[in-house]
Design an enzyme around this catalytic site. Structure first.
Site, PDB file in Angstrom:
ATOM      1  CE1 TYR A  90     -11.870  50.225 -37.393  1.00 31.67           C
ATOM      2  CE2 TYR A  90     -11.623  49.907 -39.757  1.00 31.67           C
ATOM      3  CZ  TYR A  90     -11.494  50.706 -38.629  1.00 31.67           C
ATOM      4  OH  TYR A  90     -10.988  51.967 -38.743  1.00 31.67           O
ATOM      5  CD  GLU A 147     -15.307  51.525 -34.661  1.00 34.78           C
ATOM      6  OE1 GLU A 147     -16.545  51.676 -34.611  1.00 34.78           O
ATOM      7  OE2 GLU A 147     -14.566  52.270 -35.322  1.00 34.78           O
ATOM      8  CG  ASP A 150       1.877  55.937 -16.050  1.00 40.86           C
ATOM      9  OD1 ASP A 150       2.279  54.804 -16.366  1.00 40.86           O
ATOM     10  OD2 ASP A 150       1.984  56.933 -16.804  1.00 40.86           O
ATOM     11  NE  ARG A 206       6.091  52.132 -29.592  1.00 42.68           N
ATOM     12  CZ  ARG A 206       7.233  52.433 -28.947  1.00 42.68           C
ATOM     13  NH1 ARG A 206       8.288  51.676 -29.081  1.00 42.68           N
ATOM     14  NH2 ARG A 206       7.293  53.482 -28.164  1.00 42.68           N
TER      15      ARG A 206
END
Ligand code: DSN
Length: 393
Positions: A37, A39, A184, A219
């Site tokens: 983790y 964050e 994009d 991905r």
């Protein structure tokens, strides 16, 4: 996993948004970083033990900036292209702000303001299209719509548009109406990184992309912006739209960006483009209509309206012969999205298997045969032979 590996090995992927990444990228995706983790951002985390995660994220950011020169900040945390778009739009437009993007039916993406996407609900979304005859973007229509709706953000980019996009023209319109320009480049990112298509970086305030299409990575999503937008973009990604970053995907992005910085990446992208051109030419020689008359990038959109075959029929027949591609709306399509009058093909994945122009032409010939009604069973052998000769990387 074994079943999917077998399926991919035995299927020729021509889905324009897919690719086969390198074994090193796959290895990175499955690394132990999945357990961590982290964050926050490097140097400012909400968990202990992030010293390695910091190095990984900084490396991915540095490589992203080298890959897209002129960009000043890279946020490598978006889990996907849609998340990148949603959070970037939130940063620039704010809730309820106006956005102007390309309609899905004309080649845009769900996350460019389509009504069922959050981007079509959270923002005041308006959609431009392409010329129904030429299939090309109509900059005059986009300018008129921008002047009428005065959006906070104009989106330049597409999921199914085979031509180079004039980002300078988009930027001029954005300037005229005092809007941000978001580009994009999810689909052509690899071609842009290799310098084969012009970069939106000098023109756009924010550039979003996925890392797994022509860029050939894992991905995921990526946002590039100018330094002055860093805080807005970063806080919109975390804590605004996401929690903990997927560190195994971020280390895989770093690996993929490193691969894309190597000189051979340009040769790969040239091959992707040349294979798409060869397919478009062969399909045209076989009498099929190509939207916009050709391609500048990795994809070809075939217009089946003059044939007896729908997009859904063509997709089904091709899959029965071992070719995976997707049905796709064409501009002015009279059929619904689950049927469509077109198919979209892309050459990134076949090129990653090592196929070149000869194989591209023979695949285009097989697709033309299948569209023309040939029995898939009689084409399957040729596709299987190609798959057996050109293994997954
Ligand atoms: N759905 C992808 C495509 O096929 O273009 C984009 O996210």
């Amino acid at each position: 996993m074994a079943a999917e590996e077998r399926r991919q090995q035995e299927t020729l992927t021509l889905i324009a948004s897919e690719n086969h990444c390198s074994p090193l990228v796959r290895e990175a995706c499955s690394s132990i970083l999945t357990d961590k983790y982290a964050e926050g951002y490097p140097g400012a985390r909400y968990y202990a033990g992030c010293e390695v995660a910091d190095k990984v994220e900084i490396l991915a950011q540095e490589r992203a900036l080298r890959l897209f020169p002129g960009a000043e900040h890279a946020n490598v945390q978006p889990h996907s292209g849609t998340t990148a778009n949603l959070t970037a739009l939130q940063a620039l437009a704010g809730t309820g702000g106006g956005i102007l993007g390309m309609a899905l039916a004309d080649g845009g993406h769900l996350s460019h303001g389509f009504k069922v996407s959050h981007t079509g609900k959270v923002f005041d979304a308006h959609q431009y299209g392409v010329d129904p005859d030429s299939g090309l973007l109509r900059m005059d229509q986009i300018r008129d719509m921008a002047k009428e709706h005065r959006p906070r953000v104009i989106i330049a980019g597409a999921s199914s548009y085979a031509r180079e996009i004039d980002f300078a023209a988009f930027a001029a319109i954005a300037k005229e109406v005092d809007a941000y320009l978001m580009a994009d480049i999810a689909h052509p990112a690899g071609l842009v990184a290799a310098g084969l298509l012009s970069s939106p970086i000098p023109h756009a305030d924010v550039v979003t992309m996925t890392t797994h299409k022509t860029l050939r990575g894992p991905r995921g999503g990526l946002i590039l912006c100018r330094e002055e937008l860093r805080k807005k973009v970063d806080s919109s990604v975390f804590p605004g739209g996401q929690g903990g970053p997927l560190m195994h995907q971020i280390v895989a992005k770093a690996v993929a960006f490193g691969e894309a910085l190597k000189p051979e990446f340009k040769g790969y992208q040239e091959s992707v483009r040349d294979n798409a051109r060869a397919m478009a030419e062969t399909l045209q020689e076989r009498g099929l209509a190509i939207v916009t008359g050709g391609t500048d990038n990795h994809l070809v959109l075939i217009d089946l309206r003059a044939t007896e075959t729908t997009g859904a029929d063509a997709e089904e027949r091709c899959l029965a012969a071992g070719i995976a591609l997707n049905k796709n709306m064409v501009p002015g399509d009279p059929r619904p999205p689950r049927v469509t009058s077109g198919i979209r093909i892309g050459t990134a994945a076949m090129t990653s298997r090592g196929m070149g122009i000869e194989q591209a032409k023979s695949l285009a010939g097989i697709i033309a045969d299948l569209v023309g009604g040939k029995d898939p069973a009689s084409c399957g052998g040729a596709v299987r032979d190609l798959c057996a000769s050109y293994k997954l990387p």
